[in-house]
Scaffold this motif. Structure first.
Motif, mmCIF file in Angstrom:
data_model
loop_
_atom_site.group_PDB
_atom_site.id
_atom_site.type_symbol
_atom_site.label_atom_id
_atom_site.label_comp_id
_atom_site.label_asym_id
_atom_site.label_seq_id
_atom_site.Cartn_x
_atom_site.Cartn_y
_atom_site.Cartn_z
ATOM 1 N N PHE A 198 -3.991 -1.226 8.158
ATOM 2 C CA PHE A 198 -2.917 -0.302 7.813
ATOM 3 C C PHE A 198 -1.581 -0.992 7.557
ATOM 4 C CE2 PHE A 198 -6.082 1.919 10.348
ATOM 5 C CZ PHE A 198 -6.390 2.975 9.511
ATOM 6 N N THR A 199 -1.597 -2.330 7.498
ATOM 7 C CA THR A 199 -0.371 -3.015 7.111
ATOM 8 C C THR A 199 -0.032 -2.671 5.669
ATOM 9 O OG1 THR A 199 -1.658 -4.955 6.470
ATOM 10 C CG2 THR A 199 -0.714 -4.947 8.681
ATOM 11 N N HIS A 239 -5.763 -10.935 10.432
ATOM 12 C CA HIS A 239 -6.384 -10.162 11.515
ATOM 13 C C HIS A 239 -6.795 -11.022 12.700
ATOM 14 C CE1 HIS A 239 -10.059 -11.657 9.645
ATOM 15 N NE2 HIS A 239 -9.801 -10.973 8.535
ATOM 16 N N SER A 240 -5.888 -11.839 13.201
ATOM 17 C CA SER A 240 -6.189 -12.606 14.404
ATOM 18 C C SER A 240 -5.979 -11.758 15.654
ATOM 19 C CB SER A 240 -5.298 -13.846 14.502
ATOM 20 O OG SER A 240 -5.511 -14.495 15.752
ATOM 21 N N PRO A 241 -6.937 -11.754 16.597
ATOM 22 C CA PRO A 241 -6.733 -11.009 17.845
ATOM 23 C C PRO A 241 -5.731 -11.677 18.783
ATOM 24 C CG PRO A 241 -8.826 -12.178 17.894
ATOM 25 C CD PRO A 241 -8.285 -12.331 16.505
ATOM 26 N N TRP A 242 -5.304 -12.886 18.454
ATOM 27 C CA TRP A 242 -4.340 -13.605 19.301
ATOM 28 C C TRP A 242 -2.907 -13.396 18.827
ATOM 29 C CZ3 TRP A 242 -6.572 -15.467 23.557
ATOM 30 C CH2 TRP A 242 -7.952 -15.673 23.524
ATOM 31 N N ARG A 243 -2.729 -12.445 17.946
ATOM 32 C CA ARG A 243 -1.421 -12.193 17.315
ATOM 33 C C ARG A 243 -0.333 -11.866 18.342
ATOM 34 N NH1 ARG A 243 -0.136 -10.153 12.063
ATOM 35 N NH2 ARG A 243 1.789 -8.960 11.976
ATOM 36 N N PHE A 244 -0.708 -11.201 19.429
ATOM 37 C CA PHE A 244 0.284 -10.725 20.395
ATOM 38 C C PHE A 244 0.268 -11.524 21.697
ATOM 39 C CE2 PHE A 244 -1.069 -7.135 17.738
ATOM 40 C CZ PHE A 244 0.150 -6.818 17.147
ATOM 41 N N GLY A 245 -0.306 -12.720 21.660
ATOM 42 C CA GLY A 245 -0.278 -13.578 22.837
ATOM 43 C C GLY A 245 -1.584 -13.594 23.601
ATOM 44 N N HIS A 246 -1.593 -14.357 24.699
ATOM 45 C CA HIS A 246 -2.806 -14.593 25.477
ATOM 46 C C HIS A 246 -2.875 -13.775 26.766
ATOM 47 C CE1 HIS A 246 -2.771 -17.929 22.683
ATOM 48 N NE2 HIS A 246 -3.977 -18.308 23.078
ATOM 49 N N LYS A 280 0.848 -1.186 0.000
ATOM 50 C CA LYS A 280 0.000 0.000 0.000
ATOM 51 C C LYS A 280 0.888 1.242 0.000
ATOM 52 C CE LYS A 280 -3.750 -2.078 2.725
ATOM 53 N NZ LYS A 280 -3.110 -3.265 3.325
ATOM 54 N N GLY A 281 0.533 2.190 -0.849
ATOM 55 C CA GLY A 281 1.271 3.444 -0.885
ATOM 56 C C GLY A 281 0.775 4.411 0.176
#
Length: 331
Positions: free
Chosen positions: A166-167, A141-148, A33-34
């Motif tokens: 926004f990635t 878009h997993s909400p578990w991306r940053f751990g539990h 994305k630009g």
């Protein structure tokens, strides 16, 4: 003595075998994305909130900002574009839960594109990637991306709700949606996304003005049936990505955290019966148990009765029972 060359058939098992060429797998992402696209993403995340604040202020101080005409326009555009996402983009284009005759295909794709969640090809590519890697590392878009942990899950919910938009990397559409790329009707809406965006905003504006025969009605139509409606459709869709992968019930066996969230069922037209959807993604109906209202499924049923949709993949009791956790435990 003359030299002879043995054939592979003569050598039998001793014949050297060429290794099979490895099938090349297209990368998960392609292109970036630009800055301009990122800027407009911010605009369409934030502008509806500004419109909502303006609408509330005007409603409190002027008699024309909200009336039955504006309320009706809001509901009509919300239902049309919301079903465009749930039936058109999701159950039809992404999962093939039914087949549609060309006029219905075009109408559903237009309705989904008017929700302003991106063009159909990119939307479908993102969602198919989500299903392939649901709640794993490559899920967009997993909400578990940053751990539990509490902090990690809080950050993950924000990520799953809006942060992932926004990635910079785009999901590779040629890997995840080649069928849509090959469809000229779908390509048309992907290429004309900006024009559909303008149409989605200007049509309720024009109708608001014409139905009230006033510029105030046009402004109110732009605010409520335009921007605020877009905001609600967005956040309901994003809530399925975030809330429905953390909270709720999980009566069916899945490999991820997809859950049923009852209080979101009406606004999401049945999409929040998310546990069954991940257990049986191609099913045309997500709310399969008693009391689970699924407006999208009922609408597909009407399309089928009218002859516009066919080969609908309705859930079968035996298939559902095989996927239930209690049945699995009993076995």
């Amino acid at each position: 003595m003359t030299a002879t060359t043995n054939t592979a058939a003569e050598l039998g098992d001793e014949a050297p075998r060429r290794p099979k060429p490895k099938r090349e797998i297209a990368p998960l992402t392609y292109g970036r994305k630009g800055n301009i696209e990122i800027f407009f993403l911010w605009v369409f995340v934030l502008a509806p909130w500004v419109a909502l604040a303006a609408g509330i202020y005007l409603t409190a101080n002027t008699p024309w900002a909200m009336n039955w005409t504006q309320a009706a326009l809001f509901v009509v555009f919300y239902v049309f574009t919301g079903l465009g996402i749930t039936i058109g983009f999701h159950r039809y284009l992404t999962h093939g839960a039914f087949k549609a005759k060309r006029p219905l295909k075009i109408m559903l794709t237009l309705a989904g594109t008017m929700a302003i969640e991106g063009g159909p090809i990119r939307w479908v590519a993102d969602h198919r990637r989500h299903h392939q890697f649901s709640d794993e590392e490559n899920d967009p878009h997993s909400p578990w991306r940053f751990g539990h942990s509490l902090g990690g899950l809080t950050k993950g919910l924000i990520w799953a709700h809006t942060g992932w938009l926004f990635t910079r990397e785009n999901t590779n559409s040629r890997r995840f949606a080649p069928d849509l790329i090959a469809d000229p009707d779908i390509r048309f809406f992907q290429k004309k996304f900006v024009y559909v965006l303008l149409f989605s905003l200007l049509l309720p504006t024009a109708l608001g003005g014409l139905l009230t025969w006033s510029w105030q009605g046009a402004v109110a139509g732009y605010i409520w049936a335009g921007l605020v409606r877009i905001a609600l459709v967005h956040h309901v869709t994003w809530s399925v990505n975030s809330v429905c992968h953390v909270f709720g019930e999980r009566p069916f066996t899945t490999t991820d955290k997809a859950s049923n969230v009852w209080w979101l069922a009406i606004l999401s037209f049945g999409e929040s019966w998310h546990n069954l959807h991940h257990a049986d993604p191609t099913s045309a109906r997500h709310g399969v148990d008693k009391g689970q209202i699924d407006i999208s499924a009922r609408t597909i049923w009407l399309f089928e009765k009218a002859g516009w949709a066919y080969n609908v993949r309705w859930p079968k009791a035996s298939r559902l029972d095989a996927k239930r956790k209690d049945q699995a435990l009993a076995a």
